[in-house]
Design an enzyme around this catalytic site. Structure first.
Site, mmCIF file in Angstrom:
data_model
loop_
_atom_site.group_PDB
_atom_site.id
_atom_site.type_symbol
_atom_site.label_atom_id
_atom_site.label_comp_id
_atom_site.label_asym_id
_atom_site.label_seq_id
_atom_site.Cartn_x
_atom_site.Cartn_y
_atom_site.Cartn_z
ATOM 1 N N ASN A 1 -3.459 4.743 16.145
ATOM 2 C CA ASN A 1 -4.872 4.022 14.913
ATOM 3 C C ASN A 1 -5.461 2.811 15.352
ATOM 4 O O ASN A 1 -4.011 2.502 14.801
ATOM 5 C CB ASN A 1 -4.491 4.103 13.109
ATOM 6 C CG ASN A 1 -5.088 4.966 12.416
ATOM 7 O OD1 ASN A 1 -7.204 5.752 12.660
ATOM 8 N ND2 ASN A 1 -4.870 5.884 11.459
ATOM 9 N N GLU B 1 0.840 -1.115 -0.128
ATOM 10 C CA GLU B 1 -0.006 0.046 0.266
ATOM 11 C C GLU B 1 0.403 1.483 0.205
ATOM 12 O O GLU B 1 1.790 1.457 0.522
ATOM 13 C CB GLU B 1 -1.132 0.299 0.759
ATOM 14 C CG GLU B 1 -0.447 -0.650 2.465
ATOM 15 C CD GLU B 1 -1.212 -0.796 3.541
ATOM 16 O OE1 GLU B 1 -2.176 -1.663 3.836
ATOM 17 O OE2 GLU B 1 -1.353 0.500 4.143
ATOM 18 N N CYS C 1 -0.373 2.559 8.964
ATOM 19 C CA CYS C 1 0.107 1.968 8.017
ATOM 20 C C CYS C 1 -0.348 0.425 8.307
ATOM 21 O O CYS C 1 -0.396 -0.303 8.929
ATOM 22 C CB CYS C 1 1.786 1.608 9.351
ATOM 23 S SG CYS C 1 3.140 0.511 9.125
ATOM 24 N N CYS D 1 3.437 8.138 1.086
ATOM 25 C CA CYS D 1 3.998 7.429 2.319
ATOM 26 C C CYS D 1 3.915 6.299 1.189
ATOM 27 O O CYS D 1 2.829 5.385 0.453
ATOM 28 C CB CYS D 1 2.921 7.520 3.405
ATOM 29 S SG CYS D 1 3.624 6.145 4.398
ATOM 30 N N CYS E 1 6.634 -6.989 7.821
ATOM 31 C CA CYS E 1 7.752 -5.961 8.195
ATOM 32 C C CYS E 1 8.297 -7.506 9.592
ATOM 33 O O CYS E 1 6.835 -7.843 9.973
ATOM 34 C CB CYS E 1 7.608 -5.510 8.955
ATOM 35 S SG CYS E 1 8.973 -4.598 10.124
ATOM 36 N N CYS F 1 6.238 -4.573 16.056
ATOM 37 C CA CYS F 1 5.265 -4.274 17.048
ATOM 38 C C CYS F 1 4.052 -4.028 17.474
ATOM 39 O O CYS F 1 3.262 -4.226 15.889
ATOM 40 C CB CYS F 1 5.916 -2.399 16.482
ATOM 41 S SG CYS F 1 7.363 -1.793 15.987
ATOM 42 N N SER G 1 11.500 6.389 15.700
ATOM 43 C CA SER G 1 9.776 5.996 16.186
ATOM 44 C C SER G 1 10.602 5.131 17.360
ATOM 45 O O SER G 1 11.268 4.417 17.804
ATOM 46 C CB SER G 1 9.206 4.720 15.514
ATOM 47 O OG SER G 1 8.919 5.496 14.450
ATOM 48 N N LEU G 2 9.901 6.445 18.308
ATOM 49 C CA LEU G 2 10.670 5.384 20.045
ATOM 50 C C LEU G 2 9.602 4.976 20.955
ATOM 51 O O LEU G 2 10.085 4.299 21.640
ATOM 52 C CB LEU G 2 11.389 7.562 20.187
ATOM 53 C CG LEU G 2 11.669 7.000 22.006
ATOM 54 C CD1 LEU G 2 13.287 6.576 22.185
ATOM 55 C CD2 LEU G 2 12.110 8.586 22.885
ATOM 56 N N HIS G 3 8.431 6.068 20.934
ATOM 57 C CA HIS G 3 7.335 5.404 21.094
ATOM 58 C C HIS G 3 6.996 5.428 22.862
ATOM 59 O O HIS G 3 6.187 4.940 23.535
ATOM 60 C CB HIS G 3 7.081 4.066 20.782
ATOM 61 C CG HIS G 3 6.355 4.070 19.399
ATOM 62 N ND1 HIS G 3 5.692 4.854 18.728
ATOM 63 C CD2 HIS G 3 7.562 3.125 18.274
ATOM 64 C CE1 HIS G 3 6.194 4.359 17.656
ATOM 65 N NE2 HIS G 3 6.045 3.659 17.265
ATOM 66 N N SER H 1 11.572 7.473 7.734
ATOM 67 C CA SER H 1 10.885 6.686 9.345
ATOM 68 C C SER H 1 11.222 5.972 9.562
ATOM 69 O O SER H 1 11.679 4.344 8.975
ATOM 70 C CB SER H 1 9.482 6.713 9.460
ATOM 71 O OG SER H 1 9.421 6.736 10.977
ATOM 72 N N GLY I 1 7.048 -1.352 6.315
ATOM 73 C CA GLY I 1 7.782 -2.562 6.348
ATOM 74 C C GLY I 1 9.125 -1.264 7.321
ATOM 75 O O GLY I 1 8.670 -0.025 7.620
ATOM 76 N N GLU I 2 10.225 -1.149 7.837
ATOM 77 C CA GLU I 2 11.599 -1.102 7.737
ATOM 78 C C GLU I 2 12.647 -0.913 6.850
ATOM 79 O O GLU I 2 12.792 -1.735 6.607
ATOM 80 C CB GLU I 2 11.534 -1.720 9.233
ATOM 81 C CG GLU I 2 12.748 -1.120 9.504
ATOM 82 C CD GLU I 2 13.115 0.318 10.144
ATOM 83 O OE1 GLU I 2 11.903 0.481 10.991
ATOM 84 O OE2 GLU I 2 13.936 0.873 9.728
ATOM 85 N N CYS J 1 1.679 -2.100 15.604
ATOM 86 C CA CYS J 1 1.233 -2.078 13.904
ATOM 87 C C CYS J 1 0.541 -3.006 13.238
ATOM 88 O O CYS J 1 1.267 -4.236 13.743
ATOM 89 C CB CYS J 1 2.615 -1.519 13.734
ATOM 90 S SG CYS J 1 2.912 -1.553 11.721
HETATM 91 N N1 SAH Z 1 8.908 0.627 10.015
HETATM 92 C C1 SAH Z 1 8.825 2.287 10.092
HETATM 93 C C2 SAH Z 1 8.194 3.243 9.261
HETATM 94 C C3 SAH Z 1 7.116 2.861 9.232
HETATM 95 S S1 SAH Z 1 5.551 2.736 10.621
HETATM 96 C C4 SAH Z 1 8.907 2.684 12.017
HETATM 97 O O1 SAH Z 1 8.388 2.325 12.045
HETATM 98 O O2 SAH Z 1 8.805 3.690 11.660
HETATM 99 C C5 SAH Z 1 5.781 4.387 10.175
HETATM 100 C C6 SAH Z 1 5.058 5.397 11.524
HETATM 101 O O3 SAH Z 1 3.802 4.750 11.377
HETATM 102 C C7 SAH Z 1 5.817 5.556 12.769
HETATM 103 O O4 SAH Z 1 6.015 5.988 13.486
HETATM 104 C C8 SAH Z 1 4.976 3.925 13.455
HETATM 105 O O5 SAH Z 1 4.860 3.805 14.843
HETATM 106 C C9 SAH Z 1 3.791 4.042 13.014
HETATM 107 N N2 SAH Z 1 2.545 3.132 13.760
HETATM 108 C C10 SAH Z 1 2.577 2.043 12.948
HETATM 109 N N3 SAH Z 1 1.177 1.516 12.892
HETATM 110 C C11 SAH Z 1 0.547 2.719 13.524
HETATM 111 C C12 SAH Z 1 -0.599 2.571 14.153
HETATM 112 N N4 SAH Z 1 -1.927 1.886 14.576
HETATM 113 N N5 SAH Z 1 -1.015 4.516 14.484
HETATM 114 C C13 SAH Z 1 -0.524 4.923 14.344
HETATM 115 N N6 SAH Z 1 0.873 4.958 14.210
HETATM 116 C C14 SAH Z 1 1.004 4.156 13.800
HETATM 117 FE FE1 SF4 Z 2 8.226 -2.561 11.238
HETATM 118 FE FE2 SF4 Z 2 7.671 0.151 11.844
HETATM 119 FE FE3 SF4 Z 2 5.225 -0.817 12.094
HETATM 120 FE FE4 SF4 Z 2 7.064 -1.985 13.756
HETATM 121 S S1 SF4 Z 2 5.915 -0.056 13.183
HETATM 122 S S2 SF4 Z 2 6.381 -3.252 13.223
HETATM 123 S S3 SF4 Z 2 8.873 -1.022 12.012
HETATM 124 S S4 SF4 Z 2 6.181 -1.390 10.232
#
Ligand code: SAH
Ligand code: SF4
Length: 358
Positions: A300, A92, A342, A112, A119, A123, A224-226, A201, A169-170, A126
């Site tokens: 989300n 996508e 994502c 995007c 991936c 996480c 992406s720190l979280h 990212s 993906g990463e 995600c």
């Molecule tokens: N793998 C990379 C890039 C793709 S994700 C990464 O993790 O940074 C891009 C961004 O979307 C990241 O900051 C991720 O934490 C965020 N993301 C993933 N799932 C999400 C969700 N369900 N709600 C909000 N942000 C989300």
């Molecule tokens: Fe992969 Fe980024 Fe999703 Fe984590 S947030 S599973 S690194 S796509």
């Protein structure tokens, strides 16, 4: 088979010379690829028929993405595409438009892109992470997503202004293809977008961030720190090491010192998990005097049992960071109703069609 969108301008020149053609043929191909977006070789009419036939005979093709599904948000500002790659794998990509007065009515059009099918980072919040890893995407497949949208925009007299590597993906786990895609997209004889208009990212693969800094490009980096501590971060990002928070702060600083580009830290806000006032205070202390920017992304809800915090909690979290001297923004909600987070569209569609899309 080689997709011509994989080839850097210098490689294109070598190819045409090798095939006994004058050097300017490379520019004719590049112009067609990045300004006209042809469907196949037969649409590059400037090339002599016999040269086009030779390219076909040698296995050169154009384009590796086919539109399988398109959804637009009600306000028309977000468009999400499910694209089938040549092996029929769906991935996508999203277009987000923001009207801007500064640009004389031209919207900011951010694409995007995805860099992997699935991936491996897992996480827990995600949708992509929960589908597991299928394969890396090729540079031409990453570029193909931008081209697909560029063609849609061209028909409306608009163009791509920004590209973010924030889809499935990463990107840094697919390092060499990601770098090649950036080179193709930023090369003045390629797609030609400024490096400053691209943001990668990452979940934070420290060695790859260092390598990226050494490329000395002007692209933006988002980490992406979280979470402000390792215990919480490891719960959300199972692949994170035991000391990842400190390491990421350090590599963010190093990226800034090497490239002059300030890093953004991303923080998905999850109700009752990482959105509490005491966590905000811990985060403010961690990032104090660091000069970085933090982007809060209210979750989300897609995967697992996680929810988005109430608006007042998001505002309170932001206020604490702000009072702690941290430069902070909350990501504008875009395309939630069309599953624009994502990995979500693919998951939704695969569920709807009972996996027949594969
Ligand atoms: N793998 C990379 C890039 C793709 S994700 C990464 O993790 O940074 C891009 C961004 O979307 C990241 O900051 C991720 O934490 C965020 N993301 C993933 N799932 C999400 C969700 N369900 N709600 C909000 N942000 C989300
Ligand atoms: Fe992969 Fe980024 Fe999703 Fe984590 S947030 S599973 S690194 S796509």
């Amino acid at each position: 088979m080689t997709d011509l969108y994989r080839m850097l301008p210098e490689e294109m020149e070598d190819l045409v010379l090798e095939l006994g053609q004058p050097r300017f043929r490379a520019d004719q191909i590049l112009y067609a690829l990045y300004y006209k977006f042809p469907k196949d070789l037969s649409e590059i009419k400037q090339l002599p028929l016999e040269f086009r036939e030779k390219l076909t005979e040698k296995g050169f093709t154009i384009g590796s993405t086919k539109e399988a599904h398109r959804v637009e948000s009600e306000d028309g500002e977000t468009t999400k595409l499910l694209l089938n790659l040549n092996d029929e794998t769906p991935v996508e990509s999203v277009l987000m438009q923001y009207k801007s007065k500064k640009m004389f009515g031209h919207p900011r059009s951010t694409i995007c892109v995805s860099t992997q099918v699935g991936c491996a980072m897992g996480c827990v919040f995600c949708a992509t992470g929960q589908m597991g890893f299928e394969r890396n995407m090729k540079a031409e497949e990453i570029v193909g997503q931008v081209i697909h949208f560029a063609k849609i925009l061209l028909e409306k007299g608009q163009h791509v202004t920004n590209i973010v590597f924030m889809g499935m993906g990463e990107p840094l786990a697919n390092y060499s293809e990601t770098i090649r895609a950036i080179q193709l997209l930023t090369h003045p004889r390629g797609f030609g977008i400024g490096q400053r208009h691209i943001t990668v990212s990452t979940i934070g693969i420290v060695s790859a961030i260092e390598k990226l800094a050494d490329e000395k490009m002007q692209i933006g980096l988002a980490i992406s720190l979280h979470a402000p501590n390792d215990k919480l971060r490891q719960r959300l990002v199972p692949t994170a090491g035991p000391d990842s928070v400190k390491e990421l702060i350090k590599s963010g600083k190093n990226y800034f010192l090497t490239t002059g580009r300030r890093v953004t830290f991303e923080y998905a806000l999850i109700e009752g998990v990482n959105d509490m006032p005491e966590i905000a205070e811990e985060l403010a202390l961690l990032l104090k005097d660091n000069g970085s920017h933090i982007n809060l992304i209210p979750l989300n809800p897609t995967a697992g049992d996680f929810n988005r915090p109430a608006r007042k909690n998001v505002i309170e979290f932001e206020r604490i960071l702000y009072n702690g001297g941290i430069n902070c923004t909350v990501r504008v909600e875009k395309g939630t109703e069309i599953s624009a987070a994502c990995g979500q569209l693919r998951t939704d569609i695969l569920e709807k069609y009972n996996n027949t899309i594969n």
